[in-house]
Design a protein around this motif. Structure first.
Motif, short mmCIF file in Angstrom:
data_model
loop_
_atom_site.label_atom_id
_atom_site.label_comp_id
_atom_site.label_asym_id
_atom_site.label_seq_id
_atom_site.Cartn_x
_atom_site.Cartn_y
_atom_site.Cartn_z
N PHE A 1 1.04 -0.56 -0.17
CA PHE A 1 0.02 0.09 -0.12
C PHE A 1 0.91 1.38 -0.30
CE2 PHE A 1 -3.20 3.15 1.10
CZ PHE A 1 -2.85 3.50 1.91
N SER A 2 0.59 2.08 -0.93
CA SER A 2 0.89 3.09 -1.41
C SER A 2 0.46 4.25 -0.74
CB SER A 2 2.47 3.62 -2.41
OG SER A 2 2.76 5.32 -2.56
N LYS A 3 0.48 5.02 0.45
CA LYS A 3 -0.64 6.22 0.92
C LYS A 3 -0.38 7.76 -0.21
CE LYS A 3 -2.53 8.85 4.73
NZ LYS A 3 -2.68 8.75 6.06
N SER A 4 1.27 7.33 -0.58
CA SER A 4 1.44 9.01 -1.49
C SER A 4 0.27 8.77 -2.89
CB SER A 4 2.74 9.26 -1.59
OG SER A 4 3.19 8.81 -0.18
N TYR A 5 0.67 7.25 -3.49
CA TYR A 5 0.55 7.50 -4.64
C TYR A 5 -1.24 7.17 -4.55
CZ TYR A 5 5.40 8.47 -6.24
OH TYR A 5 6.55 9.02 -6.41
N GLY A 6 -1.78 6.47 -3.75
CA GLY A 6 -3.50 5.68 -3.36
C GLY A 6 -3.08 4.79 -4.42
N GLU B 1 8.94 0.46 2.38
CA GLU B 1 9.98 1.49 0.95
C GLU B 1 9.69 2.21 1.11
OE1 GLU B 1 8.08 1.03 -2.28
OE2 GLU B 1 9.77 0.25 -3.62
N GLU B 2 10.64 2.81 0.88
CA GLU B 2 11.13 4.92 1.07
C GLU B 2 10.75 5.40 -0.59
OE1 GLU B 2 14.78 6.11 2.27
OE2 GLU B 2 14.07 8.43 2.62
N ALA B 3 11.34 4.71 -1.33
CA ALA B 3 10.36 5.55 -2.88
C ALA B 3 9.24 5.27 -2.54
CB ALA B 3 11.44 4.53 -3.98
N ARG B 4 8.65 4.36 -2.34
CA ARG B 4 6.63 5.09 -2.07
C ARG B 4 6.07 4.00 -3.25
NH1 ARG B 4 6.43 10.73 -0.91
NH2 ARG B 4 7.67 10.33 -2.31
N LEU B 5 7.36 2.86 -4.16
CA LEU B 5 6.37 2.99 -5.26
C LEU B 5 5.35 0.96 -5.01
CD1 LEU B 5 9.26 4.28 -7.55
CD2 LEU B 5 6.79 5.25 -7.13
N CYS B 6 6.00 0.44 -3.95
CA CYS B 6 6.06 -0.29 -4.41
C CYS B 6 6.57 -2.25 -5.08
CB CYS B 6 4.29 -1.12 -4.33
SG CYS B 6 3.43 -0.78 -2.72
N THR B 7 7.94 -1.21 -5.24
CA THR B 7 8.71 -2.38 -5.65
C THR B 7 9.26 -3.51 -5.34
OG1 THR B 7 10.54 -0.96 -5.46
CG2 THR B 7 9.85 -0.34 -7.36
N GLY B 8 9.43 -3.54 -4.07
CA GLY B 8 9.45 -5.00 -3.39
C GLY B 8 11.23 -4.47 -2.96
N ASN B 9 10.94 -3.03 -3.36
CA ASN B 9 12.52 -3.10 -3.00
C ASN B 9 12.77 -2.17 -1.32
OD1 ASN B 9 14.44 -4.00 -4.89
ND2 ASN B 9 13.90 -2.48 -5.48
N MET B 10 12.77 -2.94 -0.15
CA MET B 10 12.17 -2.25 1.00
C MET B 10 13.43 -2.07 1.95
SD MET B 10 9.33 -3.19 -0.33
CE MET B 10 8.10 -2.29 1.55
N ASP B 11 12.83 -1.30 2.61
CA ASP B 11 14.01 -0.21 3.28
C ASP B 11 14.12 -0.88 4.32
OD1 ASP B 11 13.31 1.78 1.06
OD2 ASP B 11 15.61 1.39 1.07
#
Length: 121
Positions: free
Chosen positions: A51-56, A99-109
């Motif tokens: 879930f990315s709240k920034s991008y909905g 994930e800081e990038a907020r894109l749900c790429t799977g590259n979690m921080d």
């Protein structure tokens, strides 16, 4: 220090439900995408929902579509994973991650340490 802590795991019968919680400290969920993952013994880690709240945006894996949902918790910086109609093959350690990038790429921080879910037949 950025930390995530999962809770709510346990033993449940097939067909039952569980709700897992993920609580953050040291950072704000609003600035991250939050994902739920699981890893069963002998298997690779599997991404379930993000879930990315920034991008909905919300992404759901086919394996849990229609049974698992992700939602914001009542408390700030808390995220839930609602799991319904559980199956024995859902048995795994469940992790939340950010994930800081907020894109749900799977590259979690940031990763939590996980919580065990066991589904009996």
């Amino acid at each position: 220090e950025e930390q995530l802590v999962e809770s709510g795991g346990g033993l449940v019968q097939a067909g039952g439900s569980l709700r897992l919680s993920c609580a953050a400290s040291g950072f704000t969920f609003d600035n991250y995408a939050i994902g739920w993952f699981r890893q069963a013994p002998g298997k690779e880690r599997e991404g379930l929902l993000c879930f990315s709240k920034s991008y909905g945006t919300t992404y759901t894996a086919d394996s849990v579509e229609g049974r698992f949902t992700i939602s914001e918790g009542n408390a700030k910086n808390t995220m839930y994973l609602q799991m319904n109609n559980l199956r024995p093959e859902d048995t795994a350690v469940y992790y939340c991650a950010a994930e800081e990038a907020r894109l749900c790429t799977g590259n979690m921080d940031v990763w939590g340490k996980g919580t065990q879910v066991t589904v009996s037949s």
